[in-house]
Design an enzyme around this catalytic site. Sequence first.
Site, PDB file in Angstrom:
ATOM      1  N   ASP A   1     -36.374  23.170 -71.320  1.00  0.00           N
ATOM      2  CA  ASP A   1     -36.919  21.701 -71.048  1.00  0.00           C
ATOM      3  C   ASP A   1     -36.103  20.703 -70.413  1.00  0.00           C
ATOM      4  O   ASP A   1     -36.147  19.670 -70.905  1.00  0.00           O
ATOM      5  CB  ASP A   1     -37.628  21.307 -72.293  1.00  0.00           C
ATOM      6  CG  ASP A   1     -38.322  22.321 -72.939  1.00  0.00           C
ATOM      7  OD1 ASP A   1     -39.331  22.989 -72.170  1.00  0.00           O
ATOM      8  OD2 ASP A   1     -38.077  22.636 -74.245  1.00  0.00           O
TER       9      ASP A   1
ATOM     10  N   LYS B   1     -36.322  21.188 -64.897  1.00  0.00           N
ATOM     11  CA  LYS B   1     -35.876  22.134 -63.878  1.00  0.00           C
ATOM     12  C   LYS B   1     -37.068  21.875 -62.895  1.00  0.00           C
ATOM     13  O   LYS B   1     -36.899  21.584 -61.650  1.00  0.00           O
ATOM     14  CB  LYS B   1     -35.907  23.502 -64.348  1.00  0.00           C
ATOM     15  CG  LYS B   1     -34.735  23.825 -65.133  1.00  0.00           C
ATOM     16  CD  LYS B   1     -34.932  25.328 -65.337  1.00  0.00           C
ATOM     17  CE  LYS B   1     -35.865  25.617 -66.654  1.00  0.00           C
ATOM     18  NZ  LYS B   1     -35.188  25.264 -68.055  1.00  0.00           N
TER      19      LYS B   1
ATOM     20  N   GLY C   1     -42.518  26.415 -69.135  1.00  0.00           N
ATOM     21  CA  GLY C   1     -43.614  25.533 -68.984  1.00  0.00           C
ATOM     22  C   GLY C   1     -43.043  24.251 -68.152  1.00  0.00           C
ATOM     23  O   GLY C   1     -42.012  23.804 -68.270  1.00  0.00           O
ATOM     24  N   HIS C   2     -43.566  24.231 -66.828  1.00  0.00           N
ATOM     25  CA  HIS C   2     -43.149  23.249 -65.730  1.00  0.00           C
ATOM     26  C   HIS C   2     -44.226  22.364 -65.834  1.00  0.00           C
ATOM     27  O   HIS C   2     -45.284  22.635 -65.189  1.00  0.00           O
ATOM     28  CB  HIS C   2     -42.709  23.899 -64.563  1.00  0.00           C
ATOM     29  CG  HIS C   2     -41.786  24.995 -64.713  1.00  0.00           C
ATOM     30  ND1 HIS C   2     -40.622  25.265 -64.995  1.00  0.00           N
ATOM     31  CD2 HIS C   2     -42.332  26.288 -64.332  1.00  0.00           C
ATOM     32  CE1 HIS C   2     -40.181  26.313 -64.792  1.00  0.00           C
ATOM     33  NE2 HIS C   2     -41.238  27.173 -64.521  1.00  0.00           N
TER      34      HIS C   2
ATOM     35  N   GLN D   1     -36.544  28.474 -69.193  1.00  0.00           N
ATOM     36  CA  GLN D   1     -35.626  28.389 -70.515  1.00  0.00           C
ATOM     37  C   GLN D   1     -34.268  27.675 -70.432  1.00  0.00           C
ATOM     38  O   GLN D   1     -34.112  27.114 -69.449  1.00  0.00           O
ATOM     39  CB  GLN D   1     -35.588  29.704 -71.475  1.00  0.00           C
ATOM     40  CG  GLN D   1     -37.078  30.184 -72.026  1.00  0.00           C
ATOM     41  CD  GLN D   1     -37.685  31.029 -71.135  1.00  0.00           C
ATOM     42  OE1 GLN D   1     -37.326  32.001 -70.317  1.00  0.00           O
ATOM     43  NE2 GLN D   1     -38.906  30.770 -70.899  1.00  0.00           N
TER      44      GLN D   1
HETATM   45  P1  IMP Z   1     -40.208  33.347 -77.228  1.00  0.00           P
HETATM   46  O1  IMP Z   1     -39.466  33.074 -75.841  1.00  0.00           O
HETATM   47  O2  IMP Z   1     -41.715  32.941 -77.282  1.00  0.00           O
HETATM   48  O3  IMP Z   1     -39.966  34.538 -77.632  1.00  0.00           O
HETATM   49  O4  IMP Z   1     -39.530  32.131 -78.144  1.00  0.00           O
HETATM   50  C1  IMP Z   1     -38.169  32.350 -78.884  1.00  0.00           C
HETATM   51  C2  IMP Z   1     -37.444  30.814 -78.808  1.00  0.00           C
HETATM   52  O5  IMP Z   1     -37.522  30.335 -77.246  1.00  0.00           O
HETATM   53  C3  IMP Z   1     -38.074  29.728 -79.491  1.00  0.00           C
HETATM   54  O6  IMP Z   1     -37.310  29.077 -80.094  1.00  0.00           O
HETATM   55  C4  IMP Z   1     -38.938  29.026 -78.211  1.00  0.00           C
HETATM   56  O7  IMP Z   1     -39.370  27.872 -78.870  1.00  0.00           O
HETATM   57  C5  IMP Z   1     -38.031  29.025 -77.299  1.00  0.00           C
HETATM   58  N1  IMP Z   1     -38.614  29.164 -75.911  1.00  0.00           N
HETATM   59  C6  IMP Z   1     -39.067  29.913 -75.107  1.00  0.00           C
HETATM   60  N2  IMP Z   1     -39.504  29.416 -73.817  1.00  0.00           N
HETATM   61  C7  IMP Z   1     -39.160  28.249 -73.928  1.00  0.00           C
HETATM   62  C8  IMP Z   1     -39.118  26.970 -72.956  1.00  0.00           C
HETATM   63  O8  IMP Z   1     -39.737  27.235 -71.844  1.00  0.00           O
HETATM   64  N3  IMP Z   1     -38.447  25.964 -73.308  1.00  0.00           N
HETATM   65  C9  IMP Z   1     -38.039  25.670 -74.454  1.00  0.00           C
HETATM   66  N4  IMP Z   1     -37.928  26.667 -75.439  1.00  0.00           N
HETATM   67  C10 IMP Z   1     -38.476  27.835 -75.009  1.00  0.00           C
END
Ligand code: IMP
Length: 425
Positions: free
Chosen positions: A14, A17, A41-42, A225
């Site tokens: 977040d 990007k 998420g963008h 991420q």
């Molecule tokens: P997962 O990727 O759904 O397995 O989640 C694992 C960890 O990564 C968790 O803490 C999520 O909140 C975090 N996470 C996954 N995708 C994002 C993103 O795009 N932005 C921020 N945190 C993310």
Amino acid sequence: MKQNISLLGLQWGDEGKGKVVDNLANDLDAAVRYQGGHNAGHTLIVNGKKIVFHLLPSAICHENIKCYVGRGVVVSLEALFSEIAEAKEVLGSIENRLVISPACSLIQPYHIQLDQLREQSNNLTKIGTTGRGIGTSYEDKVGRRSIRIADLYNEEKLRDKLEQSLEFYNSIFKYSFGAPEIDLNELYEINLEHAELLKPYVGNVIEEIRELQNNNKKILFEGAQGALLDVSLGTYPFVTSSNLIGGVSAGTGISPSDIDYTIGITKAYTTRVGEGPFPTELFDETGTYLAEKGGEVGATTGRPRRCGWLDGFLLSNMVKVSGVDGLCLTKIDVLDGLEKIKISTEYKSQHTSGSLIETMDLEEVEPVYIELDGWTDPTSGKTSFNELNENAKSFIEKIEEIAGVPVIMISTGPKREDTIIREKI
Ligand code: IMP
């Protein structure tokens, strides 16, 4: 401009990007996603309409940019089709601009169900995942039992693989969680339907990228991420399940030496969603101020983001391990009006099991801060470095000193034009 650019968030995701991509877009020919899935998420504003992309590269909203989804991405076809439909509404057809590798592993409904059951369980460590089956799909990839996109076009193989998967997953659902089982015939039919819909988008990512490179086209490799969520170098186990750092090569098929320039993105403070240690987290009114002023709510899950000061120790480490050449500093305007601004530069205590850089075990560390004067003259909406007040300039220079690389772009507000470009790459 450099030809192969890698763009990477340096915190827990977040970092903004989407906006950086937006600023680079005019100079780009192609954009590639290489890891993660629809957990990203963008949020983008296209023709006045807000859309959130999770799986597609955020550059898709620029009509001149061809977009690729490389083999390192885990693909939920349901999520993909709903995003394509949404994109179509505002962008028209994207069929000839989107290419997906047949080597991508699929996210099947059983991956999502297991991810959510584990997160809801009181007996297992809560990671705070997005509940979208990302980690469980990567488990199958590493376990060499993934159903890949190419398998959708071999009906016998597809049915056989689904049957094997359901034998495994349904017994977990039934015996470990008392949860509903998934029907093989139904799932097989859905996969066949999806296969037909997907056909126009499946293509040879490696060959097409090589051709672009041979024609001196400019390509952006969009990391989703952030580096601290890297499964190998991040804050394990509170991470996502893919490699961001060094993941471009494995996730697309290009050579590691192809990357000409790596842009790292950091917010002027830090946020995190999900569980896990966050040494500079603020639980006071400054934390609330950052959350409210920065609109810190997760784009994928709608969860509030935890907020804290910029962590210089982690930043400088992530710059080094990711090979960052230049930094983009986002959301500096959120700090406007604060009397004092802190940056953590090191930690007081260390675990005995190894250096922090080695273990990234941040459970019991205590940050040591430097305190800088804030500013009343707002940075909001400024477009040149010289227009910034002296304290904001000192803050940026301090970040450069800590990170050891130049800040080449500064975002001073949500609009595309609220940007200071110090160095064009
Ligand atoms: P997962 O990727 O759904 O397995 O989640 C694992 C960890 O990564 C968790 O803490 C999520 O909140 C975090 N996470 C996954 N995708 C994002 C993103 O795009 N932005 C921020 N945190 C993310």
